[in-house]
Motif scaffolding. Structure first.
Motif, short mmCIF file in Angstrom:
data_model
loop_
_atom_site.label_atom_id
_atom_site.label_comp_id
_atom_site.label_asym_id
_atom_site.label_seq_id
_atom_site.Cartn_x
_atom_site.Cartn_y
_atom_site.Cartn_z
N TYR A 105 0.80 14.02 -6.25
CA TYR A 105 0.92 12.57 -6.34
C TYR A 105 0.57 12.11 -7.75
O TYR A 105 -0.45 12.49 -8.31
CB TYR A 105 0.01 11.90 -5.32
CG TYR A 105 0.39 10.48 -5.08
CD1 TYR A 105 1.39 10.18 -4.17
CD2 TYR A 105 -0.21 9.44 -5.77
CE1 TYR A 105 1.77 8.88 -3.95
CE2 TYR A 105 0.16 8.14 -5.55
CZ TYR A 105 1.16 7.86 -4.64
OH TYR A 105 1.54 6.57 -4.44
N ASP A 142 -2.33 16.56 -1.17
CA ASP A 142 -1.09 16.29 -1.88
C ASP A 142 -1.38 16.09 -3.37
O ASP A 142 -1.43 14.98 -3.88
CB ASP A 142 -0.42 15.03 -1.29
CG ASP A 142 0.89 14.71 -1.99
OD1 ASP A 142 1.35 15.54 -2.78
OD2 ASP A 142 1.43 13.63 -1.73
N ASP A 149 0.84 -1.19 0.00
CA ASP A 149 0.00 0.00 0.00
C ASP A 149 0.87 1.24 0.00
O ASP A 149 1.91 1.27 0.65
CB ASP A 149 -0.88 0.02 1.25
CG ASP A 149 -1.99 -1.01 1.17
OD1 ASP A 149 -2.55 -1.16 0.07
OD2 ASP A 149 -2.29 -1.64 2.18
N SER A 150 0.42 2.26 -0.76
CA SER A 150 1.07 3.55 -0.62
C SER A 150 0.55 4.18 0.68
O SER A 150 -0.34 3.64 1.31
CB SER A 150 0.77 4.41 -1.85
OG SER A 150 -0.59 4.40 -2.13
N PRO A 151 1.12 5.34 1.09
CA PRO A 151 0.65 5.92 2.35
C PRO A 151 -0.82 6.32 2.27
O PRO A 151 -1.41 6.37 1.20
CB PRO A 151 1.53 7.17 2.52
CG PRO A 151 2.64 7.03 1.57
CD PRO A 151 2.21 6.12 0.49
N LYS A 152 -1.37 6.62 3.42
CA LYS A 152 -2.78 6.98 3.52
C LYS A 152 -3.14 8.14 2.57
O LYS A 152 -2.33 9.04 2.36
CB LYS A 152 -3.03 7.42 4.97
CG LYS A 152 -4.46 7.63 5.32
CD LYS A 152 -4.56 7.87 6.82
CE LYS A 152 -5.99 8.04 7.25
NZ LYS A 152 -6.11 8.03 8.71
N ALA A 153 -4.35 8.08 2.04
CA ALA A 153 -4.79 9.10 1.09
C ALA A 153 -4.66 10.49 1.68
O ALA A 153 -5.00 10.72 2.84
CB ALA A 153 -6.24 8.84 0.68
N ASP A 154 -4.15 11.42 0.89
CA ASP A 154 -3.93 12.78 1.36
C ASP A 154 -4.46 13.74 0.29
O ASP A 154 -3.76 14.06 -0.66
CB ASP A 154 -2.43 12.99 1.59
CG ASP A 154 -2.12 14.39 2.08
OD1 ASP A 154 -3.08 15.16 2.27
OD2 ASP A 154 -0.94 14.70 2.25
N THR A 195 5.05 0.52 7.29
CA THR A 195 3.69 0.02 7.51
C THR A 195 3.48 -0.41 8.95
O THR A 195 2.50 -0.05 9.56
CB THR A 195 3.38 -1.15 6.57
OG1 THR A 195 4.50 -2.03 6.59
CG2 THR A 195 3.13 -0.67 5.18
#
Lengths: 460, 167, 222
Positions: free
Chosen positions: A64, A61, A53-58, A226
């Motif tokens: 991306y 940002d 997984d990529s980092p939590k949705a932001d 993670t």
């Protein structure tokens, strides 16, 4: 289709059934083996490939760069190439809606368009040719999705090569198919086969040419922390870079010292229960992202600065703060910053110096800081950057400026004033960390673990 | 050809197919059991000791109410639960202390100290406990729970945040 | 001698019609097949596996922007075999798209969509679209950066259709922006609406396969 043809089809099928097999158990046996193979493959994929997984949705940002799932990549690339076409490329919906819609439409009504009873391959050169080119094109577009449409120097050549392979050649092949089928009639299948093979070879050729001439731009693959431990460590590194200057290593600073613009500012310690118990994670993230203008805290999030911290990074910092200072949280076992040195072991940049520098030095010594011009973000910069680039780190030299200042010896100008103060400006490094720097410089600054392993620290 | 005890090819295929089905069902079913029951099998960590009061500030004889929060990790969330109790000094002797939970043993309402009744009253069903936590009247099945404690060097009352049954 | 099992079976058979079910569903004659014929049942197997693992995932997954990511991380790191269940679901999705696609190609190459199996093909195209729809809606659910921004772009593309684009975009997202509503409706679509449609179409597809039998591999006479 006339009744006789239907009758013939049914009679043929009956004959096939006569010399066929039973659904149970013959067919189901093969299905079961296939299912088992798929199941084992999935378990292997889940175990060894895992899910990344990529980092939590932001949502803030916007820089991306997303990629769709691999099975939509061909569409993704097709859109990119289509947009390169002059004039027509501006009419986006032709590529996004019309062409996929038409393709789907043809697929749907296929049995009602292709109504001939012929099923044998050699008698169906046209439909097989059309489908073959389509699938071949999808395959190459999927592969090409990894490669740039516009080269890094702005050249449009890769896009043109890829558009020839993925759009122009299929269109030419289809036109040729239509002409051949219409004119040659009886002898068409062979001609279609060769045209198709030729077009396919050209498609592969142009794709490979573009891939060879314009390789994918190097992307840094960042492993995202993670597990909780990884997140706390990542948070500690980020804290050391962004927060430590003002708040101190343990968050206890009440008067800021040595930070331009905020000198002498009185702040509340952030490791206290007052702060940790009353400010929840969401509010803490808001404070870090948007700052506290009334108390001098600048914003660190992406809203004001595209280079700022992402929401995920802010979360890591908060995790570090909670698990280090909040007594309601139990800190898990965390690996040491670097593996402890053996008695004769020589440290390397890779394994020892880089994490130490990241934790203790990079908050000031990095590009973008105007308090100094000695940057420690890369191996080369540590060795050569800054005004004293020729004196900071000298192989085997005890008088390297770096070694002197971390051992409490300021570098003095000829007039006796301080040119470089002791480092770090507040507090001192632990003796074992100083020892790592000491051995590293004296043994000639090995970069990799292998280089370091070839050296031995003389017996103490 | 094949005798009555010989397995035919057909039988072999049928049995193998069934076995494959069983392997796949077990392959997904067994991990699924562990997956579904994971929260029940998790070992809950005992809380850290909590300072609830300074012994010097507690009057002898009158129950002294306190409360503390215990943060529990439930899934990915931390829930802070507030628990409460009473420190009762039975005499001037610093060791002569009893610490009762304020959770009624009937339906977990919070009991209050009543000077008039000289006991703990539960507002939910009018239960009455005496100073030692024993049931005087009402529906509760057993006495109020208590906490293990110690008095540290600074004279703080430190309890282990695990309610224990009072026999 | 009839033993107890035979008595029980006879009793059940009289009421459920087990024997005729067996004859019509299982003991059917089929043309001689090969491994290409297993792709349809492989798609079905993958679908059922996705249903099972998907149901397991909903036990812990929470479809809200605040919790979706954390709940997935919890499944991956804390829950026993969570990594396995999610891993199978994740890779199973990719594999299902692949297998369904190859199954469709096989049908095309052997011209099995022709009389009398036109409707089987039609239903199959619907199933292909639903499979892709499942992939698209499922991709957003972990609520990580890639998912969020890929879905932003994906819905934007759907919004580029002339005249009705904005309507489609808002219908997909549940508003002008990607938000909690988007996640909620993608979740609903992913676990209720699309699977219900898939069950219906798979049922129809299987009925048609049994009704007409699997097509045979064409030879020179076909």
């Amino acid at each position: 289709m006339n009744p006789e043809t239907r009758q013939k089809i049914h009679e043929k099928y009956e004959r096939e059934l006569q010399r066929g097999e039973r659904f149970w158990p013959d067919s189901i046996f093969k299905d079961a083996i296939m299912a088992l193979a798929i199941f084992i493959l999935l378990i292997l994929l889940a175990t060894f490939a895992g899910v990344h997984d990529s980092p939590k949705a932001d949502p803030s940002d916007t820089s991306y760069v997303p990629r769709p799932e691999w099975y939509f990549l061909f569409l993704f690339k097709f859109l990119a190439l289509y947009a390169q076409i002059p004039v027509l490329g501006k009419i986006e919906w032709i590529a996004t809606a019309l062409i996929p819609g038409l393709a789907l439409g043809v697929l749907t009504v296929l049995p009602f368009v292709d109504k001939s009873p012929r099923r044998y391959y050699a008698k169906r050169a046209l439909p097989l040719g059309i489908m073959g080119i389509l699938v071949w094109g999808m395959l190459w577009l999927t592969i090409l999705a990894e490669y740039p449409t516009v080269a890094s120097d702005g050249s449009r050549v890769p896009g043109i090569l890829q558009a020839i392979a993925g759009i122009l050649l299929p269109l030419l092949a289809y036109t040729a198919f239509a002409v051949i089928a219409y004119t040659l009639k009886e002898r068409a299948p062979r001609a279609i086969l060769f045209t198709g093979l030729g077009a396919g070879a050209l498609m592969a050729g142009f794709s490979l040419l573009s891939m060879a001439l314009y390789p994918p731009s190097h992307k840094e693959t960042v492993e995202h922390p993670t597990g909780l431990v990884d997140q706390i460590v990542a948070g500690q590194d980020l804290y050391s870079i962004h927060c430590l200057e003002c708040h101190g290593e343990d968050g206890s600073i009440t008067v800021i010292q040595g930070v331009p613009g905020l000198e002498g500012k009185v702040i509340s310690p952030i490791n206290s229960r007052d702060v940790l118990y009353t400010v929840n994670d969401a509010s803490m993230a808001q404070i870090i992202a948007y700052g506290r203008p009334d108390s001098g805290m600048p914003p660190f999030g992406k809203a004001y600065n595209p280079e700022g911290l992402t929401r995920a990074e802010i979360d890591y910092i908060i995790a570090f703060m909670r698990y280090s200072w909040d007594d309601r949280y139990e800190k898990p076992e965390i690996k040491p910053l670097y593996p402890p040195l053996g008695a004769y072991e020589v440290p390397s940049y890779e394994v020892h110096i880089a994490p130490i520098v990241k934790r203790y030095c990079l908050s000031c010594h990095r590009p973008g800081k105007d308090s100094n011009d000695y940057f420690m973000d890369t191996y080369e910069n540590i060795l050569h950057s800054g005004d004293n680039g020729d004196r900071n780190v000298l192989a085997g030299d005890e008088t390297s400026f770096l070694l002197q200042v971390i051992q409490g010896q300021p570098i003095l100008n000829p007039d006796g004033s301080e040119e470089i103060g002791v480092m770090p400006p507040s507090g001192t490094l632990k003796p074992e960390v100083i020892e790592v720097f000491h051995r590293w410089v004296l043994m000639g600054m090995p970069r990799t673990a292998e280089e370091a392993a070839r050296l031995t620290w003389p017996a103490p | 050809m094949s005798g009555p005890n010989r397995m035919t090819r057909r039988d072999f295929i049928k049995i193998t197919t069934g076995a494959i089905g069983g392997v796949i069902a077990a392959g997904i079913g067994l991990p699924a059991i562990g997956y579904l029951l994971a929260p029940a099998l998790r070992q809950d960590k005992a809380g850290k000791p909590v300072i609830v009061a300074k012994l010097a500030e507690i009057p002898v004889g009158k129950p002294y109410p306190f409360s503390f929060t215990v943060t529990r990790v439930n899934g990915w969330e931390r829930t802070a639960n507030v628990f409460g109790g009473f420190v009762i000094r039975l005499s001037e002797d610093p060791q002569d202390v009893r610490i009762l939970s304020s959770r009624c043993t009937h339906l977990s309402c919070r009991v209050n100290w009543s000077d008039e009744a000289q006991g703990f009253i539960c507002p939910c069903h009018d239960a009455l406990f005496d100073r030692d936590g024993k049931v005087v009247s009402g529906p509760p099945p057993e006495a109020l729970g208590h906490f293990d404690y110690e008095i540290d060097d600074q004279g703080n009352v430190v309890i282990l945040p695990v309610e224990r049954k009072t026999e | 001698m009839r033993n107890a099992w035979q008595t029980l079976f006879a009793w059940l058979d009289e009421r459920l019609g087990l024997h005729s079910l067996y004859q019509n569903l299982l003991d059917r004659p089929e043309p001689r097949g090969n491994w290409w014929n297993t792709l349809g049942s492989a798609s079905l197997f993958l679908f059922l596996l996705q249903v099972a693992t998907g149901i397991f995932l909903t036990v812990y997954y929470n479809p809200s922007p605040d919790h979706a990511y954390d709940s997935i991380q919890y499944i991956m790191n804390e829950v026993a075999f969570g990594w396995l269940i999610r891993g199978i679901h994740h890779w199973g999705a990719s594999l299902m798209v692949l297998v369904v696609f190859i199954h469709m190609l096989r049908t095309f190459v052997t011209a099995s969509y022709k009389y009398p199996r036109e409707l089987t093909w039609l239903v199959g195209v619907g199933l292909l679209l639903l499979t892709l729809g499942m992939g698209f809606t499922g991709y957003l659910l972990p609520w990580h950066q890639m998912a969020y921004w890929a879905t932003t772009v994906g819905t934007q593309i759907a919004g580029s259709v002339p005249f009705v684009g904005e309507f489609i975009l808002k219908a997909l997202r549940g508003g002008p922006d990607l938000s909690a509503l988007t996640l909620q409706r993608f979740f609903a679509a992913h676990i209720w609406i699309l699977p219900a449609l898939m069950f219906a179409l798979i049922g129809l597809h299987l009925y048609l396969v049994i009704k007409h039998g699997e097509s045979h591999f064409p030879d020179k006479d076909d």
